[in-house]
Design a protein around this motif. Structure first.
Motif, PDB file in Angstrom:
ATOM      1  N   LEU A  85       0.808  -1.218   0.000  1.00 31.88           N
ATOM      2  CA  LEU A  85       0.000   0.000   0.000  1.00 31.88           C
ATOM      3  C   LEU A  85       0.842   1.269   0.000  1.00 31.88           C
ATOM      4  CD1 LEU A  85      -2.889  -1.076   2.413  1.00 31.88           C
ATOM      5  CD2 LEU A  85      -2.933  -0.972  -0.086  1.00 31.88           C
ATOM      6  N   ASN A  86       1.846   1.346   0.861  1.00 29.31           N
ATOM      7  CA  ASN A  86       2.689   2.548   0.910  1.00 29.31           C
ATOM      8  C   ASN A  86       3.445   2.788  -0.396  1.00 29.31           C
ATOM      9  OD1 ASN A  86       1.901   3.310   3.479  1.00 29.31           O
ATOM     10  ND2 ASN A  86       3.567   2.225   4.490  1.00 29.31           N
ATOM     11  N   PRO A  87       4.150   1.785  -0.922  1.00 25.44           N
ATOM     12  CA  PRO A  87       4.847   2.037  -2.192  1.00 25.44           C
ATOM     13  C   PRO A  87       3.896   2.319  -3.354  1.00 25.44           C
ATOM     14  CG  PRO A  87       5.107  -0.261  -1.493  1.00 25.44           C
ATOM     15  CD  PRO A  87       4.524   0.467  -0.342  1.00 25.44           C
ATOM     16  N   LEU A  88       2.726   1.693  -3.370  1.00 27.21           N
ATOM     17  CA  LEU A  88       1.767   1.971  -4.438  1.00 27.21           C
ATOM     18  C   LEU A  88       1.280   3.414  -4.381  1.00 27.21           C
ATOM     19  CD1 LEU A  88      -0.368  -1.300  -4.606  1.00 27.21           C
ATOM     20  CD2 LEU A  88       1.020  -0.315  -6.450  1.00 27.21           C
ATOM     21  N   LEU A  89       1.048   3.903  -3.178  1.00 24.58           N
ATOM     22  CA  LEU A  89       0.602   5.289  -3.044  1.00 24.58           C
ATOM     23  C   LEU A  89       1.684   6.245  -3.553  1.00 24.58           C
ATOM     24  CD1 LEU A  89      -1.674   7.126  -2.039  1.00 24.58           C
ATOM     25  CD2 LEU A  89      -0.530   7.200   0.176  1.00 24.58           C
ATOM     26  N   ARG A  93       1.334   8.664  -6.974  1.00 24.28           N
ATOM     27  CA  ARG A  93       1.428  10.120  -6.787  1.00 24.28           C
ATOM     28  C   ARG A  93       2.557  10.743  -7.602  1.00 24.28           C
ATOM     29  NH1 ARG A  93       0.681  11.033  -0.217  1.00 24.28           N
ATOM     30  NH2 ARG A  93      -1.608  11.020  -0.185  1.00 24.28           N
ATOM     31  N   ASP A  94       3.445   9.921  -8.115  1.00 23.08           N
ATOM     32  CA  ASP A  94       4.609  10.425  -8.845  1.00 23.08           C
ATOM     33  C   ASP A  94       4.198  10.803 -10.267  1.00 23.08           C
ATOM     34  OD1 ASP A  94       6.998  10.985 -10.019  1.00 23.08           O
ATOM     35  OD2 ASP A  94       8.000   9.139  -9.420  1.00 23.08           O
ATOM     36  N   SER A  95       3.995  12.066 -10.497  1.00 23.08           N
ATOM     37  CA  SER A  95       3.529  12.546 -11.803  1.00 23.08           C
ATOM     38  C   SER A  95       4.595  12.459 -12.887  1.00 23.08           C
ATOM     39  CB  SER A  95       3.047  13.995 -11.682  1.00 23.08           C
ATOM     40  OG  SER A  95       4.099  14.833 -11.210  1.00 23.08           O
ATOM     41  N   ARG A 139     -16.242   3.181 -10.083  1.00 29.97           N
ATOM     42  CA  ARG A 139     -15.406   4.296 -10.499  1.00 29.97           C
ATOM     43  C   ARG A 139     -13.953   3.850 -10.387  1.00 29.97           C
ATOM     44  NH1 ARG A 139     -20.083   6.348  -8.396  1.00 29.97           N
ATOM     45  NH2 ARG A 139     -20.937   8.157  -9.479  1.00 29.97           N
ATOM     46  N   GLN A 140     -13.344   3.654 -11.561  1.00 28.72           N
ATOM     47  CA  GLN A 140     -12.023   3.047 -11.584  1.00 28.72           C
ATOM     48  C   GLN A 140     -10.916   4.063 -11.375  1.00 28.72           C
ATOM     49  OE1 GLN A 140     -11.191   0.647 -15.017  1.00 28.72           O
ATOM     50  NE2 GLN A 140      -9.196  -0.004 -14.253  1.00 28.72           N
ATOM     51  N   LYS A 141      -9.969   3.657 -10.535  1.00 35.77           N
ATOM     52  CA  LYS A 141      -8.740   4.431 -10.347  1.00 35.77           C
ATOM     53  C   LYS A 141      -7.545   3.530 -10.663  1.00 35.77           C
ATOM     54  CE  LYS A 141     -10.154   8.292  -7.528  1.00 35.77           C
ATOM     55  NZ  LYS A 141      -9.761   9.174  -6.416  1.00 35.77           N
ATOM     56  N   LEU A 142      -6.394   3.848 -10.107  1.00 41.11           N
ATOM     57  CA  LEU A 142      -5.177   3.160 -10.516  1.00 41.11           C
ATOM     58  C   LEU A 142      -4.963   1.807  -9.852  1.00 41.11           C
ATOM     59  CD1 LEU A 142      -2.731   6.205 -10.727  1.00 41.11           C
ATOM     60  CD2 LEU A 142      -3.747   4.914 -12.616  1.00 41.11           C
ATOM     61  N   VAL A 143      -5.573   1.591  -8.695  1.00 39.65           N
ATOM     62  CA  VAL A 143      -5.414   0.314  -7.985  1.00 39.65           C
ATOM     63  C   VAL A 143      -6.795  -0.248  -7.664  1.00 39.65           C
ATOM     64  CG1 VAL A 143      -4.471  -0.859  -5.958  1.00 39.65           C
ATOM     65  CG2 VAL A 143      -3.218   1.061  -6.983  1.00 39.65           C
ATOM     66  N   THR A 144      -7.049  -1.451  -8.133  1.00 42.43           N
ATOM     67  CA  THR A 144      -8.323  -2.120  -7.864  1.00 42.43           C
ATOM     68  C   THR A 144      -8.068  -3.299  -6.936  1.00 42.43           C
ATOM     69  OG1 THR A 144      -9.238  -1.499 -10.029  1.00 42.43           O
ATOM     70  CG2 THR A 144     -10.271  -3.357  -8.883  1.00 42.43           C
ATOM     71  N   ILE A 145      -8.680  -3.275  -5.776  1.00 45.14           N
ATOM     72  CA  ILE A 145      -8.493  -4.355  -4.798  1.00 45.14           C
ATOM     73  C   ILE A 145      -9.566  -5.425  -4.995  1.00 45.14           C
ATOM     74  CG2 ILE A 145      -8.657  -4.947  -2.340  1.00 45.14           C
ATOM     75  CD1 ILE A 145      -7.243  -2.390  -1.697  1.00 45.14           C
ATOM     76  N   ILE A 146      -9.104  -6.661  -5.121  1.00 42.45           N
ATOM     77  CA  ILE A 146     -10.009  -7.810  -5.218  1.00 42.45           C
ATOM     78  C   ILE A 146      -9.686  -8.753  -4.067  1.00 42.45           C
ATOM     79  CG2 ILE A 146     -10.702  -9.805  -6.584  1.00 42.45           C
ATOM     80  CD1 ILE A 146     -10.214  -8.223  -9.094  1.00 42.45           C
ATOM     81  N   ILE A 147     -10.723  -9.109  -3.323  1.00 42.35           N
ATOM     82  CA  ILE A 147     -10.572  -9.995  -2.163  1.00 42.35           C
ATOM     83  C   ILE A 147     -10.771 -11.444  -2.594  1.00 42.35           C
ATOM     84  CG2 ILE A 147     -11.396 -10.569   0.148  1.00 42.35           C
ATOM     85  CD1 ILE A 147     -10.252  -7.778   0.007  1.00 42.35           C
TER      86      ILE A 147
END
Length: 272
Positions: A85-89, A93-95, A139-147
């Motif tokens: 989670l931390n590295p993905l964030l 965020r890195d434009s 509403r799709q963003k960059l990371v989709t969590i699937i359980i």
């Protein structure tokens, strides 16, 4: 005070979700990094090799979501936040760098309800990057969590605002046709097919594979199989069959091997 805080957090989550671009469905096609945490550089090796899906097994222990294959190899510092989670964030965020959307598959190994409750609280600082379900829309963003794994199906089914989706089984195809809940259908290859990767796949097995794939696609769901061999020489035969049948997520234990496999296919196409 706790009730007030909970109300505020829900309100914030709703606002974050509401400003996201609407998507009727989330479609990913490519490599799935199976047991990604076993790589020398979890997450990063998968991303560098173009994986579209990354799998992390989690255990809720002492209030933390620890990542590992079983109880014996859990370490307190190997948390879901630290590894993923931390590295993905930071990456999203890195434009200065392009980040392609991915699936983060969280395989809950036990205590499904308790683990999901803890996961929801943990995800609050990361909502800006997460695909969400709100107002009966995705509403799709960059990371989709699937359980996956020990999935608290009934809890997610009742939620009108959530930042996670479910991995179904083939038996769920007809029971849960709503692709807003089940984005993916995954199952054990050996339960449904007799082919073990030797010689050519039988017509019967291949037709069954194509029918299952089409059934998922008709409901706007992706499909994936597990239970294939780890050895590269054997895996390639499965990869060929799965790609030809239109299977969306193709599991691999070596992201660079799958990337090389795709590159060789591209080279063959260019030579033609």
């Amino acid at each position: 005070m706790m009730v007030f805080l909970r109300i505020v957090l829900v309100a914030v989550a709703a606002v974050i979700c509401s400003v996201t671009v609407y998507a009727q469905q989330c479609n990913f096609k490519g490599g799935h990094s199976h047991n990604d945490y076993l790589q020398k550089r979890p997450l990063f090796e998968a991303l560098e090799n173009g994986m579209v899906s990354i799998e992390a097994d989690v255990f809720l222990r002492s209030g933390k979501l620890l990542v590992g294959h079983n109880e014996n190899n859990l370490r307190l510092e190997q948390t879901l936040e630290h590894l993923y989670l931390n590295p993905l964030l930071q990456l999203t965020r890195d434009s200065s760098k392009k980040f392609n959307p991915i699936i983060l598959m969280i395989d809950i190994k036990d205590k499904g309800k308790e683990t999901y409750t803890e996961l929801k609280k943990m995800l609050i600082p990361y909502l800006e990057m997460l695909t969400c379900f709100s107002d009966n829309k995705i509403r799709q963003k960059l990371v989709t969590i699937i359980i996956s794994g020990d999935r608290p199906v009934e809890i997610l089914k009742k939620e009108t605002l959530r930042y996670a989706f479910l991995d179904g089984r083939i038996s769920d195809i007809d029971k849960f046709k709503d692709s807003n809940l089940f984005l993916l259908i995954s199952d054990d290859w050996n339960t449904y097919f007799t082919w073990k990767g030797k010689e050519e796949i039988s017509k019967k097995d291949y037709e069954k594979l194509c029918c299952l794939t089409e059934a998922c696609h008709s409901q706007n769901k992706m499909i994936r199989f597990w239970g294939m061999p780890d050895e590269l020489s054997e895996s390639v035969n499965y990869w060929n069959v799965l790609r030809n049948a239109g299977v969306d997520l193709i599991g691999c234990d070596c992201p660079s091997c799958f990337s090389n496999y795709l590159n060789k296919l591209d080279e063959k196409q260019i030579k033609k």
